[in-house]
Scaffold this motif. Structure first.
Motif, PDB file in Angstrom:
ATOM      1  N   PHE A 127      32.366  45.516  41.600  1.00  0.00           N
ATOM      2  CA  PHE A 127      32.167  44.333  40.766  1.00  0.00           C
ATOM      3  C   PHE A 127      31.265  43.330  41.493  1.00  0.00           C
ATOM      4  O   PHE A 127      31.403  43.130  42.702  1.00  0.00           O
ATOM      5  CB  PHE A 127      33.494  43.630  40.473  1.00  0.00           C
ATOM      6  CG  PHE A 127      34.471  44.440  39.665  1.00  0.00           C
ATOM      7  CD1 PHE A 127      34.520  44.320  38.277  1.00  0.00           C
ATOM      8  CD2 PHE A 127      35.354  45.302  40.289  1.00  0.00           C
ATOM      9  CE1 PHE A 127      35.418  45.060  37.534  1.00  0.00           C
ATOM     10  CE2 PHE A 127      36.266  46.050  39.558  1.00  0.00           C
ATOM     11  CZ  PHE A 127      36.301  45.932  38.175  1.00  0.00           C
ATOM     12  N   VAL A 129      29.951  39.232  41.236  1.00  0.00           N
ATOM     13  CA  VAL A 129      30.226  37.932  40.618  1.00  0.00           C
ATOM     14  C   VAL A 129      29.317  36.871  41.235  1.00  0.00           C
ATOM     15  O   VAL A 129      28.855  37.031  42.372  1.00  0.00           O
ATOM     16  CB  VAL A 129      31.700  37.495  40.820  1.00  0.00           C
ATOM     17  CG1 VAL A 129      32.654  38.459  40.141  1.00  0.00           C
ATOM     18  CG2 VAL A 129      32.022  37.360  42.307  1.00  0.00           C
ATOM     19  N   LEU A 141      40.304  38.753  38.672  1.00  0.00           N
ATOM     20  CA  LEU A 141      39.451  38.729  37.480  1.00  0.00           C
ATOM     21  C   LEU A 141      40.235  38.768  36.161  1.00  0.00           C
ATOM     22  O   LEU A 141      39.656  39.059  35.115  1.00  0.00           O
ATOM     23  CB  LEU A 141      38.474  39.909  37.522  1.00  0.00           C
ATOM     24  CG  LEU A 141      37.395  39.848  38.611  1.00  0.00           C
ATOM     25  CD1 LEU A 141      36.598  41.149  38.659  1.00  0.00           C
ATOM     26  CD2 LEU A 141      36.455  38.663  38.369  1.00  0.00           C
ATOM     27  N   TYR A 184      24.147  39.009  32.521  1.00  0.00           N
ATOM     28  CA  TYR A 184      24.915  38.478  33.650  1.00  0.00           C
ATOM     29  C   TYR A 184      24.306  37.164  34.149  1.00  0.00           C
ATOM     30  O   TYR A 184      25.006  36.171  34.358  1.00  0.00           O
ATOM     31  CB  TYR A 184      24.957  39.518  34.759  1.00  0.00           C
ATOM     32  CG  TYR A 184      25.522  39.030  36.070  1.00  0.00           C
ATOM     33  CD1 TYR A 184      26.897  38.900  36.264  1.00  0.00           C
ATOM     34  CD2 TYR A 184      24.671  38.714  37.131  1.00  0.00           C
ATOM     35  CE1 TYR A 184      27.411  38.454  37.475  1.00  0.00           C
ATOM     36  CE2 TYR A 184      25.173  38.278  38.347  1.00  0.00           C
ATOM     37  CZ  TYR A 184      26.533  38.140  38.515  1.00  0.00           C
ATOM     38  OH  TYR A 184      27.037  37.705  39.715  1.00  0.00           O
ATOM     39  N   THR A 191      31.434  38.776  35.325  1.00  0.00           N
ATOM     40  CA  THR A 191      31.204  39.804  36.333  1.00  0.00           C
ATOM     41  C   THR A 191      30.461  40.982  35.724  1.00  0.00           C
ATOM     42  O   THR A 191      30.564  41.236  34.519  1.00  0.00           O
ATOM     43  CB  THR A 191      32.544  40.285  36.946  1.00  0.00           C
ATOM     44  OG1 THR A 191      32.289  41.277  37.947  1.00  0.00           O
ATOM     45  CG2 THR A 191      33.463  40.871  35.885  1.00  0.00           C
ATOM     46  N   THR A 193      29.987  45.093  36.275  1.00  0.00           N
ATOM     47  CA  THR A 193      30.563  46.230  36.972  1.00  0.00           C
ATOM     48  C   THR A 193      29.761  47.494  36.710  1.00  0.00           C
ATOM     49  O   THR A 193      29.349  47.770  35.584  1.00  0.00           O
ATOM     50  CB  THR A 193      32.045  46.449  36.571  1.00  0.00           C
ATOM     51  OG1 THR A 193      32.590  47.526  37.353  1.00  0.00           O
ATOM     52  CG2 THR A 193      32.191  46.783  35.092  1.00  0.00           C
ATOM     53  N   HIS A 212      25.045  35.682  44.855  1.00  0.00           N
ATOM     54  CA  HIS A 212      25.923  36.629  44.165  1.00  0.00           C
ATOM     55  C   HIS A 212      26.630  37.516  45.180  1.00  0.00           C
ATOM     56  O   HIS A 212      26.049  37.901  46.200  1.00  0.00           O
ATOM     57  CB  HIS A 212      25.114  37.469  43.178  1.00  0.00           C
ATOM     58  CG  HIS A 212      24.365  36.627  42.193  1.00  0.00           C
ATOM     59  ND1 HIS A 212      24.889  36.249  40.985  1.00  0.00           N
ATOM     60  CD2 HIS A 212      23.135  36.046  42.262  1.00  0.00           C
ATOM     61  CE1 HIS A 212      24.018  35.484  40.343  1.00  0.00           C
ATOM     62  NE2 HIS A 212      22.945  35.346  41.101  1.00  0.00           N
TER      63      HIS A 212
END
Length: 339
Positions: A127, A129, A141, A184, A191, A193, A212
């Protein structure tokens, strides 16, 4: 719903059976080029440069196969595919080989009637973020919006992870990595993925990558590798042993710089001699000449050269070898013997 999915699998499997029966090696030779399916664009793995020339780690596999079969590493038609279109493209015969961050799974191998010819990258799902979100673990999350590529193992892994940890999420479906990156960065999801290597590649392309964070959890096993259709074993052998030649070459010290010299005459290593065709008749066994592996290695280098040039620690992507190191260096990578 279940019936639709089942019939879809039957359609892909039926297409694969028909296309494989044609004899892919003969088709490629007659066409004079290899049609290789790649991602729509993932920096370091497969993406066109400023001049439209495809480059990357997966691209290197395509070029190695073209060099082995056709004697020309540039004789490749790169066909961009998404998570949804890649299997139909292979099954229908539109492409001869699929080399795009595709996970080897039971159902893809059996139900969809494909043969994975090996693993060229051992990966796992992670992941990413924004650092500003203040999240340090995937277990933080709960309730997050998640950008997720459709038609991938990532969807199922995500559902399993959140269910196992009694968490909820809202999926934001995307079809390509470019779309995922856009959504994103626009804040459409908390998040993103996908495979950890893909996250590293995506982050490297950001204007401010240090803003990030890739979270520490790896929630799945993702053995990524090239694949071909069921039913054409000769072509499968060529793709499989071309990949193995690149892996074995690194272990044996065969590089793009010394392959011509080592292949000029038999040396002191019997296995090196067999790989490079100065001893034995391995090429003949797969319908190629004696120098097939020499050309494959010369095309872009051995496995280690391809890794370091495209996705290694000295590139913006910055991936360590990890599991993808040779078995002699603490990894799990090795080729079956050439004998």
């Amino acid at each position: 719903m279940k019936k639709t999915v089942f019939l879809g699998a039957l359609t892909v499997a039926g297409l694969a059976a028909g296309a494989a029966a044609a004899g892919t090696l003969d088709d490629v030779k007659a066409r004079g080029k290899l049609n290789c399916g790649v991602t729509t664009g993932l920096v370091g793995f497969a993406a066109p440069d400023a001049n439209g020339v495809w480059e990357g780690f997966d691209v290197g596999v395509c070029r190695a196969v073209a060099a082995a079969v056709l004697g020309d590493a540039t004789a490749v038609e790169f066909v961009p595919t998404t998570g949804k279109t890649r299997f139909t493209a292979l099954a229908s015969g539109e492409i001869d080989l699929l080399a795009r961050n595709t996970t080897w799974t039971f159902s893809r191998d059996t139900d969809l009637k494909f043969d994975f010819v090996g693993v060229n990258y051992y990966d796992g799902q992670g992941f990413m973020v924004p650092k500003a979100l203040g999240v340090t673990s995937a277990k933080d999350l709960n309730g997050a919006t998640v950008c997720i590529q459709t038609g991938t193992t990532t969807e199922l892994n995500l559902a399993d992870f959140f269910r196992k940890n009694n968490m909820e999420y809202e999926p934001v479906p995307i079809e390509t990595n470019a779309e995922g990156q856009q959504q994103y960065l626009a804040g459409a999801c908390d998040t993103y993925t996908t495979d950890a290597s893909g996250l590293a590649s995506t982050r490297a392309a950001f204007e401010n990558p240090t803003e990030h964070v890739i979270l520490p959890e790896i929630i799945s096993k993702e053995p990524l590798g090239p694949l071909v259709r069921h039913g054409d074993n000769e072509w499968g052998d060529i793709a499989r042993w071309t990949l193995n030649a690149l892996i074995a070459a690194e272990e044996m010290g065969i590089t793009s710089a010394n392959v011509a010299e080592l292949g000029a005459a038999a040396g002191g290593s019997p296995e090196v001699n067999r790989i490079l065709g100065t001893e034995g008749n391995l090429g003949e066994m797969i319908g190629l000449d004696a120098q097939w592996a020499m050309r494959a290695i010369a095309a872009g280098g051995n496995y280690g050269e391809l890794f370091e040039k495209n996705i290694g620690e000295k590139t913006p992507i910055g991936l360590a070898r990890g599991l993808n190191a040779q078995w002699t260096d603490g990894g799990i990578l090795y080729s079956p013997p050439f004998r």
